[in-house]
Motif scaffolding. Structure first.
Motif, PDB file in Angstrom:
ATOM      1  N   GLN A 150     -74.445  18.069  44.704  1.00  0.00           N
ATOM      2  CA  GLN A 150     -75.659  17.237  45.062  1.00  0.00           C
ATOM      3  C   GLN A 150     -76.043  16.349  44.389  1.00  0.00           C
ATOM      4  O   GLN A 150     -76.166  15.073  44.678  1.00  0.00           O
ATOM      5  CB  GLN A 150     -76.744  17.881  46.116  1.00  0.00           C
ATOM      6  CG  GLN A 150     -76.617  19.050  46.911  1.00  0.00           C
ATOM      7  CD  GLN A 150     -75.022  18.899  48.391  1.00  0.00           C
ATOM      8  OE1 GLN A 150     -75.408  17.225  48.623  1.00  0.00           O
ATOM      9  NE2 GLN A 150     -74.324  19.278  48.185  1.00  0.00           N
TER      10      GLN A 150
ATOM     11  N   VAL B 225     -85.601  12.030  57.200  1.00  0.00           N
ATOM     12  CA  VAL B 225     -85.358  13.586  58.780  1.00  0.00           C
ATOM     13  C   VAL B 225     -84.453  14.688  57.942  1.00  0.00           C
ATOM     14  O   VAL B 225     -83.230  14.328  57.226  1.00  0.00           O
ATOM     15  CB  VAL B 225     -84.659  13.024  60.163  1.00  0.00           C
ATOM     16  CG1 VAL B 225     -84.410  14.340  60.797  1.00  0.00           C
ATOM     17  CG2 VAL B 225     -86.201  12.037  60.816  1.00  0.00           C
ATOM     18  N   GLU B 226     -84.975  14.925  56.505  1.00  0.00           N
ATOM     19  CA  GLU B 226     -83.739  16.642  56.374  1.00  0.00           C
ATOM     20  C   GLU B 226     -84.145  17.815  57.204  1.00  0.00           C
ATOM     21  O   GLU B 226     -85.048  18.488  57.911  1.00  0.00           O
ATOM     22  CB  GLU B 226     -84.966  16.826  55.008  1.00  0.00           C
ATOM     23  CG  GLU B 226     -84.064  17.644  54.740  1.00  0.00           C
ATOM     24  CD  GLU B 226     -82.462  17.733  54.297  1.00  0.00           C
ATOM     25  OE1 GLU B 226     -82.045  17.287  53.594  1.00  0.00           O
ATOM     26  OE2 GLU B 226     -82.026  19.184  54.533  1.00  0.00           O
TER      27      GLU B 226
END
Ligand code: AAT
Length: 278
Positions: A53, A106-107
């Protein structure tokens, strides 16, 4: 090859391998398998479902390009939404802009944020800025319930698998359009021009139907498949190619510059060709 190696299968036919110094953490979260490893080549790395990632050594290419391009396209961005991005890298870049009053992150997976804070402090540091609100929810739902709310929306998501699939859909882009203010700017990470050309073409076509201005820009990200990465931008009013650089804030960066911003929109012929293909 001596030592312990991690390989990510980037496609069924291609792997990237790095020698591990150490596995620092490993867990199964409700959403994915998460690991933080320390590597000789790229420093610490965040892996989700065995996919790289971000890494301490190359994260700035990606985080600076996904953040500063839309932020400088808008002349006075005050509110920004980041979907995904639980490592904090995009937020760290956003809060460098003095005009920003509020950043909403917003995860979907709280464990990504917790592990980034613990193991990747140089990436997560921006999350402590007083202007940042962190919400652990699905970005698709969040955007569906907002109207005329944000100057900037950035999607820093995992690849289009699992909970991220809907973040690559035309329905989501229509909801993003509605959640943006009248002159808002949207950017999403949209994968590899080498391995995901059909996906990129489809996204560009969707954005062109929804936004008056739709563009593609590229950067290099050494640890992502193909090493070349695409971002898709939709804008209601401002053209990213017509930034008034005299008005842009001075922010400290390691990759992004105004000249690189402009150059990133110059697409090589092989990209032009697949965008125009039927
Ligand atoms: N900064 C680069 C890191 C990422 S991680 C992307 C994040 O998106 C993950 O933490 C994941 O939990 C989150 N995510 C996935 N789906 C959703 C959703 N629907 N709503 C909110 N968050 C979500 C990006 C790496 C790109 C890798 C390219 N190969």
């Amino acid at each position: 090859m001596r030592g312990i190696w991690f390989s990510e299968l980037q496609t069924p036919d291609l792997a990237i391998s790095v020698r591990l110094n150490q596995t620092l953490h490993h867990e199964k979260t409700p959403y994915q398998e998460l690991a933080v490893v320390d590597t000789e080549a790229y420093g610490r790395m965040l892996l989700l479902d065995n996919i790289i990632q971000t890494t301490v050594k190359d994260e700035f290419f990606y985080h600076e390009m996904i953040a500063h391009v839309p932020l400088n396209t808008h002349p006075n961005p005050r509110t920004a939404l980041v979907i995904g991005g639980g490592d904090g890298g995009v937020v760290r870049e956003i809060v460098k802009h003095p005009s920003i009053e509020k950043v909403t992150l917003v995860e979907i997976d709280a464990r990504v944020v917790a592990n980034a804070r613990e193991y990747l402090p140089e990436i997560a540091c921006g999350l402590d800025d007083a202007r940042v609100e962190i919400r652990f929810e699905d970005g698709i739902e969040h955007v569906r319930q907002r109207e005329n709310t944000y100057d900037i929306i950035i999607v820093d998501s995992t690849d289009p698998i699992g909970p991220a699939v809907g973040l690559f859909s035309a329905e989501f882009y229509r909801n993003v359009y509605r959640a943006l203010k009248a002159d808002g700017v949207f950017v999403a990470q949209t994968e590899s021009p080498i391995f995901n050309s059909r996906l990129i073409r489809r996204i560009q076509r969707d954005l062109k139907e929804i936004f008056p201005i739709a563009r593609l820009y590229l950067t290099t990200v050494p640890t992502y498949p193909g090493g070349l990465w695409a971002f898709s931008l939709g804008s209601k009013k401002y053209d990213p190619l017509e930034v008034d650089w005299r008005q842009a804030p001075q922010v400290a960066t390691r990759y992004y510059t105004p000249a690189i911003h402009q150059a990133a929109f110059s697409l090589p012929p092989f990209v032009q060709e697949f965008l125009e293909a039927p």
